[in-house]
Structures are given as C-alpha cells and as structure tokens.
Design a protein around this motif. Structure first.
Motif, mmCIF file in Angstrom:
data_model
loop_
_atom_site.group_PDB
_atom_site.id
_atom_site.type_symbol
_atom_site.label_atom_id
_atom_site.label_comp_id
_atom_site.label_asym_id
_atom_site.label_seq_id
_atom_site.Cartn_x
_atom_site.Cartn_y
_atom_site.Cartn_z
ATOM 1 N N ALA A 1 -3.664 -5.523 7.794
ATOM 2 C CA ALA A 1 -2.277 -5.075 7.908
ATOM 3 C C ALA A 1 -1.429 -5.646 6.765
ATOM 4 O O ALA A 1 -0.660 -4.917 6.123
ATOM 5 C CB ALA A 1 -1.693 -5.484 9.256
ATOM 6 N N VAL A 2 -1.582 -6.924 6.496
ATOM 7 C CA VAL A 2 -0.813 -7.559 5.421
ATOM 8 C C VAL A 2 -1.200 -6.960 4.068
ATOM 9 O O VAL A 2 -0.332 -6.661 3.240
ATOM 10 C CB VAL A 2 -1.009 -9.093 5.433
ATOM 11 C CG1 VAL A 2 -0.421 -9.735 4.187
ATOM 12 C CG2 VAL A 2 -0.381 -9.689 6.687
ATOM 13 N N GLY B 1 -2.289 -3.991 3.506
ATOM 14 C CA GLY B 1 -1.706 -2.655 3.441
ATOM 15 C C GLY B 1 -0.223 -2.693 3.149
ATOM 16 O O GLY B 1 0.290 -1.901 2.352
ATOM 17 N N ILE B 2 0.469 -3.606 3.774
ATOM 18 C CA ILE B 2 1.908 -3.727 3.543
ATOM 19 C C ILE B 2 2.183 -4.147 2.102
ATOM 20 O O ILE B 2 3.080 -3.623 1.450
ATOM 21 C CB ILE B 2 2.536 -4.729 4.533
ATOM 22 C CG1 ILE B 2 2.497 -4.122 5.943
ATOM 23 C CG2 ILE B 2 3.958 -5.093 4.128
ATOM 24 C CD1 ILE B 2 2.786 -5.104 7.056
ATOM 25 N N ARG B 3 1.396 -5.066 1.597
ATOM 26 C CA ARG B 3 1.584 -5.508 0.208
ATOM 27 C C ARG B 3 1.278 -4.389 -0.780
ATOM 28 O O ARG B 3 1.828 -4.357 -1.874
ATOM 29 C CB ARG B 3 0.684 -6.700 -0.094
ATOM 30 C CG ARG B 3 1.174 -7.966 0.527
ATOM 31 C CD ARG B 3 0.299 -9.129 0.159
ATOM 32 N NE ARG B 3 0.828 -10.359 0.707
ATOM 33 C CZ ARG B 3 0.119 -11.451 0.877
ATOM 34 N NH1 ARG B 3 -1.153 -11.486 0.527
ATOM 35 N NH2 ARG B 3 0.660 -12.524 1.390
ATOM 36 N N ILE C 1 1.952 -1.244 -0.386
ATOM 37 C CA ILE C 1 2.942 -0.171 -0.339
ATOM 38 C C ILE C 1 4.089 -0.525 -1.276
ATOM 39 O O ILE C 1 4.702 -1.573 -1.167
ATOM 40 C CB ILE C 1 3.473 0.030 1.095
ATOM 41 C CG1 ILE C 1 2.345 0.477 2.011
ATOM 42 C CG2 ILE C 1 4.617 1.026 1.106
ATOM 43 C CD1 ILE C 1 2.733 0.534 3.471
ATOM 44 N N ARG C 2 4.351 0.377 -2.172
ATOM 45 C CA ARG C 2 5.456 0.160 -3.103
ATOM 46 C C ARG C 2 6.454 1.307 -2.929
ATOM 47 O O ARG C 2 6.054 2.459 -2.836
ATOM 48 C CB ARG C 2 4.947 0.128 -4.529
ATOM 49 C CG ARG C 2 3.949 -0.992 -4.760
ATOM 50 C CD ARG C 2 3.495 -1.003 -6.211
ATOM 51 N NE ARG C 2 2.344 -1.870 -6.356
ATOM 52 C CZ ARG C 2 2.416 -3.165 -6.614
ATOM 53 N NH1 ARG C 2 3.565 -3.748 -6.758
ATOM 54 N NH2 ARG C 2 1.319 -3.885 -6.732
#
Length: 80
Positions: free
Chosen positions: A65-66, A68-70, A72-73
């Motif tokens: 999850a982390v 994936g979040i990182r 995403i721009r």
C-alpha cells in the motif's frame, strides 16, 4: 481496512471444525478451476484460503500500500 476485511480465513467461524470445513471447501473450489486458464490461482490456493502468518500478511500488505501511494504522482496542472 481492506487487509482486515480480506484476510484469508478471517471471516470463517470460530468453531475449529466448521472453520476447517469452510476453508477446505474454498480450497477445493479453487482447485476445481481450469488449470490451463488459472494455473497461478490454483498454485496459490492455500495462500488464498488461509493466512499462515498474520504478521507477515499485514507487513507485506502495508508495504504494498505504501509503495503504491508513493508511486502515485499528481498530474501536472496547466493554468492558462
């Protein structure tokens, strides 16, 4: 929340016999799939039906999850 809601085996009965029967039935359903079409699902049937190590399950899930979040721009905004 998704990790908790989808933890393999977590939604089954707390009665060991009933829980084992339900997990066995789910595993059998996965093994009944076409091996030509779903070879990876069949190979992962055990992991998909029972969480062998809860700590590893949650650690890996949070790491994904982390990551994936990182990854995403936000799109570049143009003003004009």
């Amino acid at each position: 929340m998704t990790l908790v809601a989808t933890e393999p085996g977590a939604t089954e009965s707390t009665d060991p016999g009933t829980r084992d029967d339900a997990i066995r039935a789910k595993r059998a359903a996965l093994h009944a799939l076409s091996p030509q079409r779903y070879p990876h699902v069949i190979a992962a049937a055990d992991a998909l039906t029972l969480c062998a190590d809860r700590d590893t399950y949650y650690e890996l899930g949070i790491d994904f999850a982390v990551a994936g979040i990182r990854g995403i721009r936000p799109e570049a905004r143009t003003t004009g």
